[in-house]
Scaffold this active site. Structure first.
Site, PDB file in Angstrom:
ATOM      1  N   LYS A 177      38.562 -50.205 -70.225  1.00  0.00           N
ATOM      2  CA  LYS A 177      37.552 -51.259 -70.235  1.00  0.00           C
ATOM      3  C   LYS A 177      37.314 -52.132 -69.197  1.00  0.00           C
ATOM      4  O   LYS A 177      38.193 -52.968 -68.863  1.00  0.00           O
ATOM      5  CB  LYS A 177      37.885 -52.207 -71.621  1.00  0.00           C
ATOM      6  CG  LYS A 177      36.914 -52.940 -72.383  1.00  0.00           C
ATOM      7  CD  LYS A 177      35.870 -53.544 -71.624  1.00  0.00           C
ATOM      8  CE  LYS A 177      36.623 -55.055 -71.285  1.00  0.00           C
ATOM      9  NZ  LYS A 177      35.625 -55.810 -70.532  1.00  0.00           N
ATOM     10  N   GLY A 230      43.770 -60.052 -65.190  1.00  0.00           N
ATOM     11  CA  GLY A 230      42.465 -61.478 -65.092  1.00  0.00           C
ATOM     12  C   GLY A 230      43.321 -62.649 -65.191  1.00  0.00           C
ATOM     13  O   GLY A 230      44.259 -62.719 -64.758  1.00  0.00           O
ATOM     14  N   SER A 231      42.456 -63.594 -65.830  1.00  0.00           N
ATOM     15  CA  SER A 231      42.991 -64.813 -65.925  1.00  0.00           C
ATOM     16  C   SER A 231      43.970 -65.167 -66.559  1.00  0.00           C
ATOM     17  O   SER A 231      44.507 -64.429 -67.638  1.00  0.00           O
ATOM     18  CB  SER A 231      41.833 -65.674 -66.313  1.00  0.00           C
ATOM     19  OG  SER A 231      41.560 -65.242 -67.696  1.00  0.00           O
ATOM     20  N   GLY A 235      45.186 -63.618 -70.420  1.00  0.00           N
ATOM     21  CA  GLY A 235      46.508 -62.868 -70.462  1.00  0.00           C
ATOM     22  C   GLY A 235      47.161 -63.397 -71.573  1.00  0.00           C
ATOM     23  O   GLY A 235      48.016 -62.732 -72.188  1.00  0.00           O
ATOM     24  N   GLU A 252      49.070 -59.070 -64.809  1.00  0.00           N
ATOM     25  CA  GLU A 252      48.716 -59.465 -63.476  1.00  0.00           C
ATOM     26  C   GLU A 252      47.615 -60.554 -63.535  1.00  0.00           C
ATOM     27  O   GLU A 252      46.485 -60.374 -63.853  1.00  0.00           O
ATOM     28  CB  GLU A 252      48.272 -58.198 -62.999  1.00  0.00           C
ATOM     29  CG  GLU A 252      48.411 -58.375 -61.304  1.00  0.00           C
ATOM     30  CD  GLU A 252      49.978 -58.532 -61.089  1.00  0.00           C
ATOM     31  OE1 GLU A 252      50.606 -57.659 -61.583  1.00  0.00           O
ATOM     32  OE2 GLU A 252      50.168 -59.484 -60.400  1.00  0.00           O
ATOM     33  N   CYS A 286      43.340 -62.596 -56.296  1.00  0.00           N
ATOM     34  CA  CYS A 286      44.129 -63.276 -56.748  1.00  0.00           C
ATOM     35  C   CYS A 286      45.420 -63.671 -55.935  1.00  0.00           C
ATOM     36  O   CYS A 286      46.295 -64.656 -56.114  1.00  0.00           O
ATOM     37  CB  CYS A 286      45.328 -62.580 -58.070  1.00  0.00           C
ATOM     38  SG  CYS A 286      45.215 -60.808 -57.765  1.00  0.00           S
ATOM     39  N   GLU A 387      43.553 -72.756 -60.322  1.00  0.00           N
ATOM     40  CA  GLU A 387      43.022 -71.583 -59.429  1.00  0.00           C
ATOM     41  C   GLU A 387      41.580 -71.747 -59.351  1.00  0.00           C
ATOM     42  O   GLU A 387      40.837 -71.917 -60.546  1.00  0.00           O
ATOM     43  CB  GLU A 387      43.641 -70.199 -60.006  1.00  0.00           C
ATOM     44  CG  GLU A 387      43.064 -69.002 -59.384  1.00  0.00           C
ATOM     45  CD  GLU A 387      43.435 -67.633 -60.000  1.00  0.00           C
ATOM     46  OE1 GLU A 387      43.440 -67.611 -61.333  1.00  0.00           O
ATOM     47  OE2 GLU A 387      43.751 -66.709 -59.192  1.00  0.00           O
TER      48      GLU A 387
HETATM   49  P1  ADP Z   1      38.113 -63.075 -64.736  1.00  0.00           P
HETATM   50  O1  ADP Z   1      38.208 -64.444 -64.879  1.00  0.00           O
HETATM   51  O2  ADP Z   1      38.379 -62.205 -63.918  1.00  0.00           O
HETATM   52  O3  ADP Z   1      36.584 -62.834 -65.501  1.00  0.00           O
HETATM   53  P2  ADP Z   1      38.981 -62.512 -67.557  1.00  0.00           P
HETATM   54  O4  ADP Z   1      40.437 -62.417 -67.765  1.00  0.00           O
HETATM   55  O5  ADP Z   1      38.056 -63.436 -68.272  1.00  0.00           O
HETATM   56  O6  ADP Z   1      38.846 -63.029 -65.855  1.00  0.00           O
HETATM   57  O7  ADP Z   1      38.520 -61.102 -67.642  1.00  0.00           O
HETATM   58  C1  ADP Z   1      39.278 -60.012 -67.128  1.00  0.00           C
HETATM   59  C2  ADP Z   1      39.037 -58.745 -67.906  1.00  0.00           C
HETATM   60  O8  ADP Z   1      39.582 -59.048 -69.271  1.00  0.00           O
HETATM   61  C3  ADP Z   1      37.582 -58.280 -68.124  1.00  0.00           C
HETATM   62  O9  ADP Z   1      37.654 -56.904 -68.296  1.00  0.00           O
HETATM   63  C4  ADP Z   1      37.288 -58.782 -69.527  1.00  0.00           C
HETATM   64  O10 ADP Z   1      36.291 -58.435 -70.143  1.00  0.00           O
HETATM   65  C5  ADP Z   1      38.417 -58.775 -70.289  1.00  0.00           C
HETATM   66  N1  ADP Z   1      38.626 -59.736 -71.508  1.00  0.00           N
HETATM   67  C6  ADP Z   1      38.202 -61.000 -71.395  1.00  0.00           C
HETATM   68  N2  ADP Z   1      38.545 -61.397 -72.697  1.00  0.00           N
HETATM   69  C7  ADP Z   1      39.291 -60.557 -73.426  1.00  0.00           C
HETATM   70  C8  ADP Z   1      40.197 -60.623 -74.409  1.00  0.00           C
HETATM   71  N3  ADP Z   1      39.975 -61.542 -75.402  1.00  0.00           N
HETATM   72  N4  ADP Z   1      40.810 -59.488 -75.045  1.00  0.00           N
HETATM   73  C9  ADP Z   1      40.677 -58.327 -74.044  1.00  0.00           C
HETATM   74  N5  ADP Z   1      40.301 -58.247 -72.963  1.00  0.00           N
HETATM   75  C10 ADP Z   1      39.336 -59.550 -72.683  1.00  0.00           C
END
Ligand code: ADP
Length: 502
Positions: A177, A230-231, A235, A252, A286, A387
């Site tokens: 995804k 991601g964030s 996480g 990560e 990051c 961040e």
């Molecule tokens: P960024 O700040 O890099 O956009 P996110 O953590 O929001 O960081 O997103 C990183 C990935 O995690 C993206 O592919 C996003 O669609 C996915 N994502 C965001 N929210 C969720 C969630 N609740 N469950 C699973 N995946 C998620």
């Protein structure tokens, strides 16, 4: 840009298919704000289909000899190489980074695929002697099943490779995804993996939003491993959602990386390292250097040189070879970055340069932010703790090496750190004392290579690492195998008393 017919769909069981709901979302060009392509906004049902395809494919893929699985990755690396220019150009459009960095992103995926392809002929376990006669024992790595991979937009080709190459060579199958901001690059990536000869269903792509498709993938009972970049906030949400299923979760997350510049540093080199690490990829790495911890003896001089370099940077679209600094990913990111300029000013930091969106001419249509440097930053200010993920860095003056170490470590994250010094003793102390997963000596905070572990301490993750041999630990389970060829019952710890330990 020509978009082939099958694009902008999900890839499930070897077929490019539409989403079930008909709902869509768009990917945009951050340099212009224009729409690039439209993608299915997938639902739980779409995810379920992809997981079912991956689950079925697992039963066959796990039995393919690992060297053959590795060969698919070698072919994939070759295809990436052939398509490198096209992918680089596309990345400069969809994600926004400048051509040199986009090329580096693709190259990282090539390197990772070659490295992990080689794992097909290693995947080492251990053989150990037994404490009993006529008994053989070894440990082997087992694939686990369907891997759910959730990726961000900042390294749209490299990060999927970091996750999928080790997952696949170990014998797992995958549902990816990708981030909502870079779906077209994810499609190209998956398309090439398919062309490399992966069997149908071994890799699947589901476009969509995190809270919908992403969350379903995390909760799906047939997905035992989640690998997420991601964030920090997401996480934590992913970890909680995966907890009921006792899944393996690899995270990560963020960074607030510091470069220490000591009074004996080569200042020209330090300035190059800071500019590259703070403003490369518009600060959206990051490992970006969002703090510079500077010895007071060279504080004034470093400020002068840094500001001069930042103000020389040419801002423009990533695909223009003249550009030094591309756009940030979207409007929301731009607003967040700018809000931190206000926060820094309110906190009493001194804005040396930047601090505003670029609004001249065509650039005003895109999401461009000037390289921004704050001075006189207190280590506890929000701009020194949180961040920002943009081209903003904070200069923090310190009086000594020990204070520099304390300040550099004084944050919740622990991804990368660096020191510029000519003193070998200080360099070794920094290697020992900096609480980060990665430390650079006389280089910026960025530039990881694929054959060493990548990841961080503290809130940057949960102890796992990507890349190198360490990545295999995320995607395999150990099995210990004991073979007794004595023909009689031999009991460990009980029957091995011929020569007891003293
Ligand atoms: P960024 O700040 O890099 O956009 P996110 O953590 O929001 O960081 O997103 C990183 C990935 O995690 C993206 O592919 C996003 O669609 C996915 N994502 C965001 N929210 C969720 C969630 N609740 N469950 C699973 N995946 C998620």
């Amino acid at each position: 840009m020509a978009v082939a017919e099958h694009r902008s769909k999900n890839y499930v069981g070897g077929e490019w298919i539409d989403g079930t709901s008909g709902a869509t979302f768009e990917s945009r060009v951050p340099a212009t704000g224009e729409t690039l392509a439209t993608f299915p906004r997938s639902t739980a049902e779409d995810v379920d289909r992809a997981v079912a395809a991956a689950k079925e494919a697992f039963e066959e893929w796990r039995l393919v000899p690992a060297p053959e699985r590795g060969n698919v990755l070698f072919r994939f690396a070759r295809l990436l190489e052939e398509q490198k220019d096209e992918l680089t150009e596309l990345m400069s459009r969809e994600m926004g980074k400048v051509l040199a960095e986009a090329g580096g992103d693709v190259q990282e995926a090539i390197d990772m695929s070659i490295y992990m392809g080689g794992e097909g002929r290693r995947l080492f376990g251990h053989t150990t002697p037994s404490e009993l006669r006529e008994k053989f024992q070894m440990s082997v790595r087992m694939p686990v099943g369907v891997v759910g991979a959730i990726t961000p937009w900042n390294f749209p080709i490299a990060i999927p490779a970091w996750k999928l190459a080790p997952a696949l060579v170990a014998g797992n199958t995958v549902v990816l995804k990708p981030a909502e901001d870079t779906p077209l690059l994810a499609e190209r990536f998956i398309e090439l993996l398919g062309e490399a000869g992966l069997p149908d269903g071994a890799v699947n792509l589901v476009h969509g939003f995190g809270e919908e498709a992403g969350e379903r993938l995390v909760r799906h009972p047939d997905v035992p491993i989640i690998t997420f970049t991601g964030s920090r906030e997401t996480g934590v949400a992913v970890t909680k959602a995966a907890a009921d299923g006792l899944k393996h979760v690899h995270l990560e997350l963020g960074g607030k990386n510091g470069i220490m510049v000591m009074d004996d540093a080569d200042l020209d080199l330090a300035v190059e390292g800071i500019v590259w690490s703070a403003f490369g990829t518009s600060g959206q790495r990051c490992t970006a250097a969002s703090r510079v911890i500077v010895h007071e003896a060279i504080y004034g001089e470093l400020q002068k040189r840094l500001v001069a370099r930042a103000e020389q940077m040419k801002i423009g679209p990533g695909w223009d070879p003249e550009t030094d600094l591309g756009p940030v990913i979207n409007r929301e990111a731009l607003d967040k970055i700018h809000s931190y300029t206000g926060i820094g000013a309110d906190e009493g930091a001194k804005l040396l340069t930047g601090g505003e969106q670029v609004s001249e001419g065509d650039l005003g249509k895109g999401f461009f932010y000037r390289p921004t440097i704050f001075a006189d930053v207190d280590p506890q200010m929000r701009i020194a703790q949180e961040e920002i993920f943009g081209p903003t860095t904070a200069l923090i003056p310190v009086k000594s090496f020990d204070e520099a170490i304390r300040v550099t470590n004084g944050i919740r994250y622990g991804l990368s750190s660096s020191i510029f010094t000519r003193d070998v003793n200080k360099a070794f102390r920094a290697m020992r004392d900096l609480q980060t997963g990665i430390t650079y000596i006389n280089a910026g905070t960025t530039g990881a290579e694929v054959h060493l572990p990548f990841g961080g301490t503290k809130d940057t993750g949960n102890g796992h690492r990507e890349a190198g041999q360490a990545a295999l630990d995320v995607f395999t389970e150990w099995k210990s195998v004991y073979v007794d060829y004595s023909g009689k019952l031999q009991r460990a710890q009980i029957d091995n008393v011929e020569h007891p330990a003293p």
